[in-house]
Design a protein around this motif. Structure first.
Motif, PDB file in Angstrom:
ATOM      1  N   MET A  87      24.287 136.000  69.860  1.00 33.99           N
ATOM      2  CA  MET A  87      24.611 134.638  70.096  1.00 33.99           C
ATOM      3  C   MET A  87      23.590 133.814  69.469  1.00 33.99           C
ATOM      4  SD  MET A  87      25.772 135.978  72.724  1.00 33.99           S
ATOM      5  CE  MET A  87      26.696 133.917  72.588  1.00 33.99           C
ATOM      6  N   ILE A  90      27.093 133.276  66.419  1.00 37.69           N
ATOM      7  CA  ILE A  90      27.671 132.664  67.483  1.00 37.69           C
ATOM      8  C   ILE A  90      27.565 131.262  67.550  1.00 37.69           C
ATOM      9  CG2 ILE A  90      29.210 132.367  69.382  1.00 37.69           C
ATOM     10  CD1 ILE A  90      29.304 135.573  69.910  1.00 37.69           C
ATOM     11  N   SER A 113      29.226 134.866  75.343  1.00 39.04           N
ATOM     12  CA  SER A 113      30.089 134.064  74.648  1.00 39.04           C
ATOM     13  C   SER A 113      31.059 133.005  75.405  1.00 39.04           C
ATOM     14  CB  SER A 113      31.031 134.784  73.630  1.00 39.04           C
ATOM     15  OG  SER A 113      30.727 135.715  72.725  1.00 39.04           O
ATOM     16  N   GLU A 153      37.974 137.918  69.647  1.00 37.01           N
ATOM     17  CA  GLU A 153      36.832 139.326  69.794  1.00 37.01           C
ATOM     18  C   GLU A 153      38.322 140.398  70.018  1.00 37.01           C
ATOM     19  OE1 GLU A 153      33.613 138.851  72.675  1.00 37.01           O
ATOM     20  OE2 GLU A 153      35.128 140.613  73.573  1.00 37.01           O
ATOM     21  N   ASN A 157      36.351 142.575  74.713  1.00 38.94           N
ATOM     22  CA  ASN A 157      34.730 143.153  75.558  1.00 38.94           C
ATOM     23  C   ASN A 157      34.573 142.715  77.528  1.00 38.94           C
ATOM     24  OD1 ASN A 157      32.234 143.942  77.010  1.00 38.94           O
ATOM     25  ND2 ASN A 157      30.994 142.113  75.261  1.00 38.94           N
ATOM     26  N   ASP A 182      35.092 138.190  66.342  1.00 41.51           N
ATOM     27  CA  ASP A 182      34.082 138.520  66.670  1.00 41.51           C
ATOM     28  C   ASP A 182      33.999 139.845  66.686  1.00 41.51           C
ATOM     29  OD1 ASP A 182      32.020 140.215  67.939  1.00 41.51           O
ATOM     30  OD2 ASP A 182      31.371 138.978  69.755  1.00 41.51           O
ATOM     31  N   THR A 184      32.180 143.155  66.949  1.00 41.34           N
ATOM     32  CA  THR A 184      31.431 143.712  67.231  1.00 41.34           C
ATOM     33  C   THR A 184      32.035 145.137  67.680  1.00 41.34           C
ATOM     34  OG1 THR A 184      29.834 141.711  67.801  1.00 41.34           O
ATOM     35  CG2 THR A 184      29.066 144.168  69.080  1.00 41.34           C
ATOM     36  N   PHE A 185      32.681 145.323  68.401  1.00 43.79           N
ATOM     37  CA  PHE A 185      33.455 146.890  68.908  1.00 43.79           C
ATOM     38  C   PHE A 185      33.714 147.391  68.218  1.00 43.79           C
ATOM     39  CE2 PHE A 185      33.804 146.217  73.896  1.00 43.79           C
ATOM     40  CZ  PHE A 185      32.039 146.368  74.239  1.00 43.79           C
ATOM     41  N   MET A 202      32.129 138.282  62.655  1.00 39.54           N
ATOM     42  CA  MET A 202      30.824 137.722  63.298  1.00 39.54           C
ATOM     43  C   MET A 202      30.284 139.712  64.144  1.00 39.54           C
ATOM     44  SD  MET A 202      29.863 137.926  66.692  1.00 39.54           S
ATOM     45  CE  MET A 202      28.337 138.305  67.409  1.00 39.54           C
ATOM     46  N   SER A 204      27.187 141.409  66.983  1.00 39.33           N
ATOM     47  CA  SER A 204      26.596 141.317  67.344  1.00 39.33           C
ATOM     48  C   SER A 204      25.483 142.575  66.751  1.00 39.33           C
ATOM     49  CB  SER A 204      26.141 141.792  68.599  1.00 39.33           C
ATOM     50  OG  SER A 204      25.277 142.608  69.420  1.00 39.33           O
ATOM     51  N   THR A 206      23.044 143.943  66.492  1.00 40.89           N
ATOM     52  CA  THR A 206      22.326 144.578  67.762  1.00 40.89           C
ATOM     53  C   THR A 206      22.701 146.185  68.306  1.00 40.89           C
ATOM     54  OG1 THR A 206      21.549 143.087  68.526  1.00 40.89           O
ATOM     55  CG2 THR A 206      20.240 144.506  70.366  1.00 40.89           C
ATOM     56  N   LYS A 207      24.147 145.575  67.962  1.00 43.07           N
ATOM     57  CA  LYS A 207      24.890 146.740  68.612  1.00 43.07           C
ATOM     58  C   LYS A 207      24.955 147.884  67.406  1.00 43.07           C
ATOM     59  CE  LYS A 207      24.715 144.521  72.600  1.00 43.07           C
ATOM     60  NZ  LYS A 207      25.233 143.048  72.216  1.00 43.07           N
ATOM     61  N   VAL A 217      19.953 141.740  66.826  1.00 40.51           N
ATOM     62  CA  VAL A 217      20.373 140.728  65.615  1.00 40.51           C
ATOM     63  C   VAL A 217      21.396 139.829  65.447  1.00 40.51           C
ATOM     64  CG1 VAL A 217      20.829 141.286  62.934  1.00 40.51           C
ATOM     65  CG2 VAL A 217      18.600 141.741  64.180  1.00 40.51           C
ATOM     66  N   LEU A 337      25.301 147.987  73.865  1.00 34.39           N
ATOM     67  CA  LEU A 337      26.021 149.481  73.732  1.00 34.39           C
ATOM     68  C   LEU A 337      26.349 149.606  72.172  1.00 34.39           C
ATOM     69  CD1 LEU A 337      28.834 147.419  71.768  1.00 34.39           C
ATOM     70  CD2 LEU A 337      28.626 146.824  73.916  1.00 34.39           C
ATOM     71  N   SER A 351      27.054 142.839  81.809  1.00 32.18           N
ATOM     72  CA  SER A 351      26.975 141.706  80.824  1.00 32.18           C
ATOM     73  C   SER A 351      28.597 140.699  81.066  1.00 32.18           C
ATOM     74  CB  SER A 351      28.160 142.726  79.321  1.00 32.18           C
ATOM     75  OG  SER A 351      28.985 143.587  80.496  1.00 32.18           O
ATOM     76  N   ARG A 371      31.763 150.310  82.452  1.00 29.88           N
ATOM     77  CA  ARG A 371      31.920 150.399  81.093  1.00 29.88           C
ATOM     78  C   ARG A 371      31.371 151.176  80.193  1.00 29.88           C
ATOM     79  NH1 ARG A 371      29.858 145.329  77.362  1.00 29.88           N
ATOM     80  NH2 ARG A 371      28.028 146.782  77.643  1.00 29.88           N
TER      81      ARG A 371
HETATM   82  O1  P1T Z   1      23.342 140.540  71.820  1.00 29.28           O
HETATM   83  P1  P1T Z   1      22.842 140.043  71.096  1.00 29.28           P
HETATM   84  O2  P1T Z   1      22.666 140.185  70.232  1.00 29.28           O
HETATM   85  O3  P1T Z   1      22.829 138.453  70.826  1.00 29.28           O
HETATM   86  O4  P1T Z   1      24.880 139.230  70.907  1.00 29.28           O
HETATM   87  C1  P1T Z   1      25.893 139.168  71.670  1.00 29.28           C
HETATM   88  C2  P1T Z   1      27.091 140.063  72.065  1.00 29.28           C
HETATM   89  C3  P1T Z   1      28.359 139.126  70.772  1.00 29.28           C
HETATM   90  N1  P1T Z   1      29.525 139.695  71.069  1.00 29.28           N
HETATM   91  C4  P1T Z   1      29.502 140.822  72.148  1.00 29.28           C
HETATM   92  C5  P1T Z   1      31.421 141.136  71.728  1.00 29.28           C
HETATM   93  C6  P1T Z   1      29.394 141.612  71.949  1.00 29.28           C
HETATM   94  O5  P1T Z   1      29.495 142.565  72.969  1.00 29.28           O
HETATM   95  C7  P1T Z   1      27.420 140.888  72.376  1.00 29.28           C
HETATM   96  C8  P1T Z   1      26.793 141.532  73.903  1.00 29.28           C
HETATM   97  N2  P1T Z   1      27.024 142.347  74.303  1.00 29.28           N
HETATM   98  C9  P1T Z   1      26.175 142.799  75.238  1.00 29.28           C
HETATM   99  C10 P1T Z   1      24.823 142.416  75.188  1.00 29.28           C
HETATM  100  C11 P1T Z   1      27.065 143.866  76.870  1.00 29.28           C
HETATM  101  O6  P1T Z   1      25.917 144.789  77.333  1.00 29.28           O
HETATM  102  O7  P1T Z   1      28.236 143.913  76.328  1.00 29.28           O
END
Ligand code: P1T
Length: 391
Positions: A87, A90, A113, A153, A157, A182, A184-185, A202, A204, A206-207, A217, A337, A351, A371
């Motif tokens: 976040m 973003i 988002s 995206e 998601n 984005d 992430t996926f 971009m 996340s 974290t995933k 992160v 995820l 989510s 999911r």
């Molecule tokens: O959680 P964070 O690292 O701040 O990322 C946010 C984020 C941004 N974009 C996408 C596509 C995401 O899936 C996420 C975070 N999503 C979850 C925590 C979830 O359970 O979908």
């Protein structure tokens, strides 16, 4: 920080080698192969401005730089930036906009988002339009004199819609707009938006990038120097940076991204196929199916279909979805995820809980939707777990 990490010597590295070596040099002090965790807020100067490249850790930290360079390398960018969450990454991108500007984003997107766009930035005078981005003519018609950016995206998601990045990039180039994706996926293992014409990618992190559910992160990667400077100015000024420990862990995760993603894709395909053939399952959303409405685009722009799957059980309801997620034993019920362990989520209450019900249901995020983030366990155990919960 500029990164010329696409090459080692003269030879361009393949993705699997870049995951390990991209943007990385042995540490300057003692040749440490992994960058040390530079747990410091500041750096000694011999005279004001007399430093070795780092002044204060909000502006830069060597461990964070190592992560930023790795991400830039994997995304075929030239500049990377790491933040304290997806976040925060973003948020930095949105700060490129000014009051009166407009952004068009995919109608299906992560609930956080949506919350940042509508709950925070709208009150600073930025307008958001939503688009399913399936018809490029319709998307072009949504653009007006105030439009500055398109936010994509893909896969979305949680509905797993696939947006044609190259087609959107043609539009953003025609109208001189910024395109942010984005990723992430998909991760750069499956899809590299900058190569398809995006300006900003971009994650996340974290995933999948970090991959072990042990950090929060966010990262950005760009090719353009001016855009990198603007984002760096925002990062340094607003300060939502990734700390040295989290940067280290994310970098460590990235070194196995290619191996993990391969297994996520294999297990994802097996579970999607199992679910679609199950008599108690109504609908499965996974872009690897030929019947998926955007399968051809997925085949064109992705190198695999990933480990994220959404589905609706037959005669599904809010209560039945909750019962199902509570019954699973190996799939852990949790937000997030992309980690090595399989997770299950109930988007309507987790989510995507911050999206008004009417809005999310328009996109298919119904109360019965479930999911799965398919991990890298033995797939037979995962299928057994789903089987006992479905039955
Ligand atoms: O959680 P964070 O690292 O701040 O990322 C946010 C984020 C941004 N974009 C996408 C596509 C995401 O899936 C996420 C975070 N999503 C979850 C925590 C979830 O359970 O979908």
């Amino acid at each position: 920080m500029y990164v010329d990490s696409l090459k080692m010597g003269k030879k361009e590295l393949k993705f699997n080698s870049k995951a390990i070596h991209g943007g990385q040099e042995p540490d300057a002090a003692y040749g440490a192969v992994m960058p040390p965790i530079y747990q410091t807020s500041t750096y000694a100067q011999t005279t004001p401005g007399g430093h070795k490249g780092y002044e204060y850790s909000r502006g830069g930290n060597p461990t964070r730089s190592a992560l930023e360079n790795a991400v830039a390398s994997l995304e075929n960018g030239r500049y990377g930036l790491a933040f304290g969450s997806g976040m925060a990454a973003i948020d930095a991108v949105l700060k490129l906009l000014s009051p009166g500007d407009e952004l068009i984003c995919t109608s299906d997107l992560y609930g956080g988002s949506y919350r940042l766009f509508k709950g925070i930035y709208e009150k600073y005078g930025i307008k958001f339009q939503f688009s399913d981005m399936t018809d490029m003519g319709v998307l072009a018609d949504q653009i007006n004199a105030n439009t500055r950016m398109i936010w994509v995206e893909t896969p979305t998601n949680p509905m797993m819609n696939i947006i044609d990045i190259e087609a959107v990039a043609k539009i953003t180039k025609t109208y001189d707009l910024l395109l942010a994706v984005d990723n992430t996926f998909a991760t750069p293992y499956l899809q590299r938006p900058l190569d398809l014409g995006a300006d900003i990618v971009m994650h996340s992190a974290t995933k999948y990038l970090a991959g072990h559910s042990d950090v929060v992160v966010g990262v950005l990667a760009v090719k353009d120097e001016k855009l990198a400077d603007q984002l760096y100015f925002i990062q340094k000024s607003s300060g939502g940076i990734s700390g040295p420990m989290d940067s280290f862990l994310t970098l460590r995760g990235i070194k196995t991204l290619h191996v993990r993603m391969q297994r996520h894709c294999e297990n994802g395909a097996a579970i999607a196929t199992y679910l679609v053939g199950h008599p108690r399952v109504e609908k499965v959303y996974w872009p690897g199916f030929e019947s998926h409405p955007n399968h051809e685009i997925a085949k064109k722009q992705m190198e695999g279909f990933g480990g994220m799957i959404s589905f609706v059980p037959k005669s599904g309801s809010y209560q039945n979805a909750i019962k199902f997620v509570e019954r699973l034993k190996i799939f852990t019920l949790a937000e997030s995820l992309g980690g090595v362990e399989s997770l299950v989520g109930h988007p309507a209450s987790m989510s995507h809980g911050s999206i008004p019900k009417v809005e999310r249901e328009k996109n298919g995020v119904v109360d019965a939707l479930i999911r799965l983030s398919v991990g890298i366990e033995d797939v037979a155990d995962l299928i057994d777990d789903l089987e006992q919960a479905l039955n």
